[in-house]
Design a protein around this motif. Sequence first.
Motif, PDB file in Angstrom:
ATOM      1  N   LYS A 117       0.933  -1.158  -0.138  1.00 21.57           N
ATOM      2  CA  LYS A 117       0.000  -0.131  -0.049  1.00 21.57           C
ATOM      3  C   LYS A 117       0.844   1.354  -0.103  1.00 21.57           C
ATOM      4  N   ASP A 118       0.492   2.278  -0.621  1.00 20.30           N
ATOM      5  CA  ASP A 118       1.227   3.355  -0.668  1.00 20.30           C
ATOM      6  C   ASP A 118       0.477   3.971   0.687  1.00 20.30           C
ATOM      7  N   PHE A 119       1.370   5.145   1.055  1.00 25.72           N
ATOM      8  CA  PHE A 119       1.077   5.829   2.313  1.00 25.72           C
ATOM      9  C   PHE A 119       1.723   7.283   2.497  1.00 25.72           C
ATOM     10  N   LEU A 120       0.899   7.698   3.686  1.00 24.44           N
ATOM     11  CA  LEU A 120       1.545   9.081   4.157  1.00 24.44           C
ATOM     12  C   LEU A 120       2.230   8.741   5.395  1.00 24.44           C
ATOM     13  N   ALA A 121       3.586   9.239   5.402  1.00 22.75           N
ATOM     14  CA  ALA A 121       4.594   9.184   6.463  1.00 22.75           C
ATOM     15  C   ALA A 121       4.551  10.356   7.132  1.00 22.75           C
ATOM     16  N   THR A 122       4.397  10.282   8.512  1.00 21.05           N
ATOM     17  CA  THR A 122       4.650  11.460   9.415  1.00 21.05           C
ATOM     18  C   THR A 122       5.802  11.436  10.102  1.00 21.05           C
ATOM     19  N   TYR A 123       6.431  12.698   9.980  1.00 16.37           N
ATOM     20  CA  TYR A 123       7.916  12.591  10.639  1.00 16.37           C
ATOM     21  C   TYR A 123       8.185  13.746  11.594  1.00 16.37           C
ATOM     22  N   SER A 124       9.028  13.918  12.551  1.00 17.32           N
ATOM     23  CA  SER A 124       9.343  15.218  13.307  1.00 17.32           C
ATOM     24  C   SER A 124      10.397  15.783  12.519  1.00 17.32           C
ATOM     25  N   LEU A 125      10.195  17.117  12.564  1.00 19.41           N
ATOM     26  CA  LEU A 125      11.178  18.072  11.635  1.00 19.41           C
ATOM     27  C   LEU A 125      11.936  18.775  13.029  1.00 19.41           C
ATOM     28  N   ASP A 126      11.578  18.616  14.115  1.00 17.52           N
ATOM     29  CA  ASP A 126      12.387  19.243  15.166  1.00 17.52           C
ATOM     30  C   ASP A 126      13.774  19.248  15.375  1.00 17.52           C
ATOM     31  N   ASP A 127      14.356  19.903  15.639  1.00 22.54           N
ATOM     32  CA  ASP A 127      15.797  19.807  15.891  1.00 22.54           C
ATOM     33  C   ASP A 127      16.368  18.476  16.856  1.00 22.54           C
ATOM     34  N   ASP A 128      15.539  18.352  17.949  1.00 20.56           N
ATOM     35  CA  ASP A 128      16.024  17.272  18.868  1.00 20.56           C
ATOM     36  C   ASP A 128      15.381  15.990  18.439  1.00 20.56           C
ATOM     37  N   THR A 129      14.608  15.724  17.823  1.00 17.49           N
ATOM     38  CA  THR A 129      13.829  14.561  17.468  1.00 17.49           C
ATOM     39  C   THR A 129      13.975  14.490  15.938  1.00 17.49           C
ATOM     40  N   PHE A 130      14.671  15.069  15.010  1.00 20.53           N
ATOM     41  CA  PHE A 130      14.662  15.157  13.528  1.00 20.53           C
ATOM     42  C   PHE A 130      14.687  13.797  13.207  1.00 20.53           C
ATOM     43  N   GLY A 131      13.843  13.545  12.311  1.00 23.70           N
ATOM     44  CA  GLY A 131      13.679  12.247  11.524  1.00 23.70           C
ATOM     45  C   GLY A 131      13.133  10.858  12.135  1.00 23.70           C
ATOM     46  N   GLU A 132      12.418  11.408  13.356  1.00 23.78           N
ATOM     47  CA  GLU A 132      11.915  10.464  13.951  1.00 23.78           C
ATOM     48  C   GLU A 132      10.193   9.931  13.289  1.00 23.78           C
ATOM     49  N   LEU A 133      10.204   8.653  13.029  1.00 20.83           N
ATOM     50  CA  LEU A 133       8.954   8.543  12.313  1.00 20.83           C
ATOM     51  C   LEU A 133       7.668   8.426  13.393  1.00 20.83           C
ATOM     52  N   ILE A 134       6.728   9.245  13.342  1.00 17.47           N
ATOM     53  CA  ILE A 134       5.613   9.173  14.235  1.00 17.47           C
ATOM     54  C   ILE A 134       4.428   8.478  13.813  1.00 17.47           C
TER      55      ILE A 134
END
Length: 465
Positions: free
Chosen positions: A80-97
């Motif tokens: 399935k195609d999907f929407l990926a939600t990520y943090s862009l904050d400096d301290d948690t950058f790149g964390e998949l939410i």
Amino acid sequence: MYSQVLFCAALAGTASALSLPPLIPSIPGVTEPLASNAPPLPILQVPTPPLDSPRHDINTSIKPKKIGYFWTGAGDNQHKDFLATYSLDDDTFGELIYITDVPSSGNSPHHLGPTLDGKTLVGGGLLSLLKTQDTAYYFDTSDPYAPKFVKSNRALLSSITDEIRAKPDGGFFITYMGSAVGSSPGRLVETDADFNIIHEWPEDVDSTLNILGEQFSPHGLSVDWGKKLILTSDFVVPATILKPASALGIQRANTLRLWELDSRKITSTITIPDGQGIQDVKFIPGNKESAALATAVGPGQVWIIYPFRKNQDGTQGTAELLYDLGPRARDNLAIYSDITDDGKFAYFTLTLGNHVAALDISDLNNVKRLDDPEEDQGIVGPHYIKVSPDKKNLLVTDYFVQTGDIGVVNTPADFKAQWIDILEDGSLSFNRSIDFASEFTNRGGAKPHSAVIFDLTDPKDPKFY
């Protein structure tokens, strides 16, 4: 001919959205081998149901102020195609939410856009048509940390969704680059606040004659709500990037259409000589003449469009060369852009040039280049680009289009999302990225084409872009 135009205009006036179930339902024990063994066909593909998404670790404990939503295709075109939600904050950058699946695969997720209130996102499927699937997918982002898939639909006269602009009433304008079968003409689709398709513009006779008389493949889209103008830019006939039609060459356009916002009528066609695909157009914020920047991907140039100036023959709308981006931008297939909301800086992705160009456009008579055209920026295939609401970063996704064996457009990509620092003078510093290929190996990798940024730093004034 005239009677045919009247019929087309009348049919367009009855536009309404469809949403159809998959032609082949999902059957445990049958879906998996069917999806993996379906052969590539010319144009239309076997409408296989998607494979269920594998389990994936996400971090639901964080609530970042800056959030990136990425409209993403499964690398194997089977999950399935999907929407990926990520943090862009400096301290948690790149964390998949969070991961939000849609009930189909192989859409080649394309552009993504938010409503003005940030409650809904819509993502288009570039190649959804090939599996006879819906072409627009809607997500509820009332809870910004856990988006929900709401619904999907498709238009009657058009397909191949591209650029998205939110309307003040809660609906959208969306360019559909091709007809219902991927040829020319496409349409400018309009939805209501419930995201039902209510129009496929143009619908009047004169404008319909305009799009039948010369290639109409709208990709770029920009709206000046104050001056009541719409600009669309014509890119390529979608079917001509696919086999066997591609044997005759990709059919590229040199034109933009200028529209009256209130009437939704085309007032004129603006031509960029030998533009070879006008992929993008954007009004310059704050410009007194409502000037816009357009990208011509063949010569690798930025042109300025003046919608209120007139040509020698009295036609409204002129085009002038603003800046030549140089050899690295020639024949780039894709040049996409964004402009800071103060109108000072403009940024351009050169997909085949593996480069992001930066221009200081604060003085349009003295445009200054801010990047080194020869620099190796360490990226592959940059395409979609957005300036963060606080103008501190650029978000760039390194993926354009890969049609595989069924087409001729397969641009190299590293499938990363670049979070690039914007320095005080508008120049760029590359230092952070999210690697989708390694994150989603259990789906054959992942292809993030586009993104939306939420900035919730000020709860009283959240930004959605």
